[in-house]
Design a protein around this motif. Structure first.
Motif, PDB file in Angstrom:
ATOM      1  N   ILE A  84       0.838  -1.200   0.000  1.00  0.00           N
ATOM      2  CA  ILE A  84       0.000   0.000   0.000  1.00  0.00           C
ATOM      3  C   ILE A  84       0.876   1.254   0.000  1.00  0.00           C
ATOM      4  O   ILE A  84       0.625   2.213  -0.730  1.00  0.00           O
ATOM      5  CB  ILE A  84      -0.943  -0.001   1.217  1.00  0.00           C
ATOM      6  CG1 ILE A  84      -1.977  -1.122   1.085  1.00  0.00           C
ATOM      7  CG2 ILE A  84      -1.640   1.353   1.363  1.00  0.00           C
ATOM      8  CD1 ILE A  84      -2.866  -1.282   2.289  1.00  0.00           C
ATOM      9  N   ASP A  85       1.924   1.234   0.821  1.00  0.00           N
ATOM     10  CA  ASP A  85       2.832   2.381   0.911  1.00  0.00           C
ATOM     11  C   ASP A  85       3.585   2.604  -0.398  1.00  0.00           C
ATOM     12  O   ASP A  85       3.789   3.750  -0.827  1.00  0.00           O
ATOM     13  CB  ASP A  85       3.827   2.183   2.061  1.00  0.00           C
ATOM     14  CG  ASP A  85       3.172   2.270   3.430  1.00  0.00           C
ATOM     15  OD1 ASP A  85       2.045   2.816   3.508  1.00  0.00           O
ATOM     16  OD2 ASP A  85       3.762   1.780   4.413  1.00  0.00           O
ATOM     17  N   SER A  88       1.250   4.125  -2.830  1.00  0.00           N
ATOM     18  CA  SER A  88       0.987   5.505  -2.422  1.00  0.00           C
ATOM     19  C   SER A  88       2.110   6.435  -2.871  1.00  0.00           C
ATOM     20  O   SER A  88       1.868   7.589  -3.247  1.00  0.00           O
ATOM     21  CB  SER A  88       0.811   5.577  -0.909  1.00  0.00           C
ATOM     22  OG  SER A  88       0.604   6.902  -0.482  1.00  0.00           O
ATOM     23  N   SER A  89       3.356   5.928  -2.852  1.00  0.00           N
ATOM     24  CA  SER A  89       4.492   6.752  -3.274  1.00  0.00           C
ATOM     25  C   SER A  89       4.436   7.090  -4.761  1.00  0.00           C
ATOM     26  O   SER A  89       5.085   8.023  -5.218  1.00  0.00           O
ATOM     27  CB  SER A  89       5.810   6.032  -2.949  1.00  0.00           C
ATOM     28  OG  SER A  89       6.007   4.912  -3.789  1.00  0.00           O
ATOM     29  N   ASN A  91       1.517   7.823  -6.086  1.00  0.00           N
ATOM     30  CA  ASN A  91       0.229   8.521  -6.134  1.00  0.00           C
ATOM     31  C   ASN A  91      -0.904   7.636  -6.627  1.00  0.00           C
ATOM     32  O   ASN A  91      -1.834   8.089  -7.299  1.00  0.00           O
ATOM     33  CB  ASN A  91       0.328   9.771  -7.022  1.00  0.00           C
ATOM     34  CG  ASN A  91       1.274  10.812  -6.454  1.00  0.00           C
ATOM     35  OD1 ASN A  91       1.273  11.078  -5.252  1.00  0.00           O
ATOM     36  ND2 ASN A  91       2.105  11.393  -7.312  1.00  0.00           N
ATOM     37  N   SER A  93      -3.832   5.723  -5.216  1.00  0.00           N
ATOM     38  CA  SER A  93      -4.626   5.630  -3.996  1.00  0.00           C
ATOM     39  C   SER A  93      -5.476   4.364  -3.986  1.00  0.00           C
ATOM     40  O   SER A  93      -6.039   3.965  -5.015  1.00  0.00           O
ATOM     41  CB  SER A  93      -5.540   6.854  -3.865  1.00  0.00           C
ATOM     42  OG  SER A  93      -6.409   6.705  -2.762  1.00  0.00           O
ATOM     43  N   GLU A  95      -7.775   4.100  -1.380  1.00  0.00           N
ATOM     44  CA  GLU A  95      -8.874   4.505  -0.500  1.00  0.00           C
ATOM     45  C   GLU A  95     -10.214   4.177  -1.162  1.00  0.00           C
ATOM     46  O   GLU A  95     -10.477   4.575  -2.302  1.00  0.00           O
ATOM     47  CB  GLU A  95      -8.780   6.006  -0.211  1.00  0.00           C
ATOM     48  CG  GLU A  95      -9.719   6.475   0.883  1.00  0.00           C
ATOM     49  CD  GLU A  95      -9.313   5.963   2.253  1.00  0.00           C
ATOM     50  OE1 GLU A  95     -10.201   5.854   3.115  1.00  0.00           O
ATOM     51  OE2 GLU A  95      -8.111   5.684   2.449  1.00  0.00           O
TER      52      GLU A  95
END
Length: 432
Positions: A84-85, A88-89, A91, A93, A95
């Motif tokens: 997930i991280d 996220s790096s 961009n 998402s 969510e």
């Protein structure tokens, strides 16, 4: 009307499912992973940079998709959060896009230690696992002692179950395997650390999938890990994975109903590879092995291990096509043959008249006595890299493809001609 697709690997994994699913995902709204753990990997290209994912489904790059991990998946909390991280790096998402079943079992430190300890104990007879604790986690599931995502809702219950499991494993690790043990505090505190993220993604996956399928005109793609020949029940036992990689795993591992599947796409490479130990009738050990490893970049994305290589085995492919009710095939890495003047395909085994007589659970001695019967094909003197139209393929490549279709009785509708996402031939549209 919904068009729901299952994508299965037809060999020992590493068939290129990630790229194909990524290409198909634009036509699907829901992507479901239903078995396996972080012992499988798929490589995606983001801004010309490679990202290797192990748990999160391949369709993640398409922002319109929702992603599901069904109850048949085992989750390493640390690796799950790490992915997930990483996304996220870039961009990307997740969510309100990524959801998991509360019945997913958790891969914990003692599973990893037990996996490694057992392989060490087996010595030269080792299975060749990834050492990531997947087998022991599924073992806990069957033994009814495993810890699930849902257990994180009750810390007291979690603590008690964890203590019992650590006592159980540490006794074996210490007294039988002479291997390092684990500490309760280390594992418990990590679970508490990741608890909120995991629980925030919990949904009733079977209800959602069946609801979506019944009420929305949106497509669902079911993504398997590994390959059919590694299936616990139908693969080359005992050199298999610890889950069902064949069609039955879709239903037990996601909870979707039987009538939800419209198409089963089987993916196979122009040659065969496998990682770890186990039978491999068409295996190559000469300079051709090095050729396939180098040109095909046959290094495991999960383990970094050099893959074993061999000629395409149509006996085993036919068996897996039949067993999984495959309605469409995808051929990958045909471009790797570009440098060969000729190549072989296994079309039978000596002393076996019935192509399906060979049981996948036959003893290793039986497998070692097998002698493949080969058909030799002529190579082509041009590069297939990046070709996107079937008509542009050389005559020799077309003959090879048609031969496979006639042998297994299923059309090859997708052909991958290179690692790039655009290097693909859609012979027929399997979605519309």
């Amino acid at each position: 009307m919904n068009k729901n697709l299952v994508v299965l690997g037809m060999q020992w994994g590493d068939e290129g499912k990630g790229k194909v699913i990524d290409c198909l995902s634009k036509k699907f709204h829901y992507i479901v992973r239903y078995q396996g753990g972080h012992n499988a990997g798929h490589t995606l290209l983001v801004n010309d940079q490679k990202i290797v994912l192990h748990l999160i489904p391949s369709g993640v790059l398409h922002k319109h998709t929702k992603l599901f991990l069904g109850n048949g998946v085992v989750i390493s909390p640390i690796d799950f959060i790490k992915e997930i991280d990483i996304l996220s790096s870039y961009n990307i998402s997740l969510e309100n896009r990524l959801f998991i079943s509360r019945n997913c079992f958790l891969v914990l430190g003692y599973h990893i230690n037990m996996d490694l300890a057992r392989e060490k104990k087996l010595g030269k007879y080792l299975i060749g696992t990834t050492g990531r604790g997947i087998g022991p986690t599924y073992e806990d599931k069957v033994a009814r002692r495993g810890i699930t995502v849902g257990d994180l809702f009750n810390e007291d219950l979690l603590s008690q179950k964890l203590k019992n499991n650590i006592d159980y494993y540490n006794f074996q690790l210490n007294h039988y395997y002479n291997y390092s043990t684990v500490k309760f505090d280390d594992i418990f505190l990590n679970l508490i650390k990741y608890k909120d993220i995991l629980l925030s993604k919990v949904k009733d996956i079977p209800y959602l999938l069946n609801y979506y399928n019944d009420t929305e005109p949106k497509n669902i793609l079911f993504e398997g890990a590994q390959g059919a020949l590694l299936d616990l029940d139908h693969g080359t036992f005992p050199y298999v994975t610890s889950s069902n990689t064949t069609i039955g795993g879709v239903f037990t591992g996601s909870g979707v109903n039987l009538n939800s599947i419209n198409c089963v796409l089987g993916i196979f490479k122009a040659y065969c590879t496998r990682v770890g130990s186990g039978p491999f009738p068409t295996e190559l050990t000469d300079e051709l092995n090095s050729y396939f490893v180098d040109k095909g970049k046959e290094i495991g994305s999960t383990t970094g291990r050099r893959r074993r290589t061999g000629w395409l085995d149509l006996v085993l492919l036919s068996r897996m096509v039949s067993l999984n009710s495959v309605s469409s095939l995808c051929l990958t890495k045909i471009d790797v043959f570009d440098g060969l003047s000729e190549f072989k395909v296994c079309i039978g085994y000596q002393n076996y008249d019935d192509l399906n007589v060979l049981s996948m659970s036959s003893s290793v001695l039986d497998w070692n006595s097998i002698r493949p019967v080969y058909k030799v094909f002529s190579g082509w003197k041009t590069s297939l890299l990046g070709i996107t139209k079937f008509s542009d393929l050389p005559t020799e490549a077309k003959y090879y493809i048609h031969y496979i279709e006639n042998f297994v009785g299923v059309p090859i509708n997708i052909i991958s001609t290179g690692p790039d996402r655009s290097s693909i031939i859609m012979v027929r549209d399997i979605i519309n």
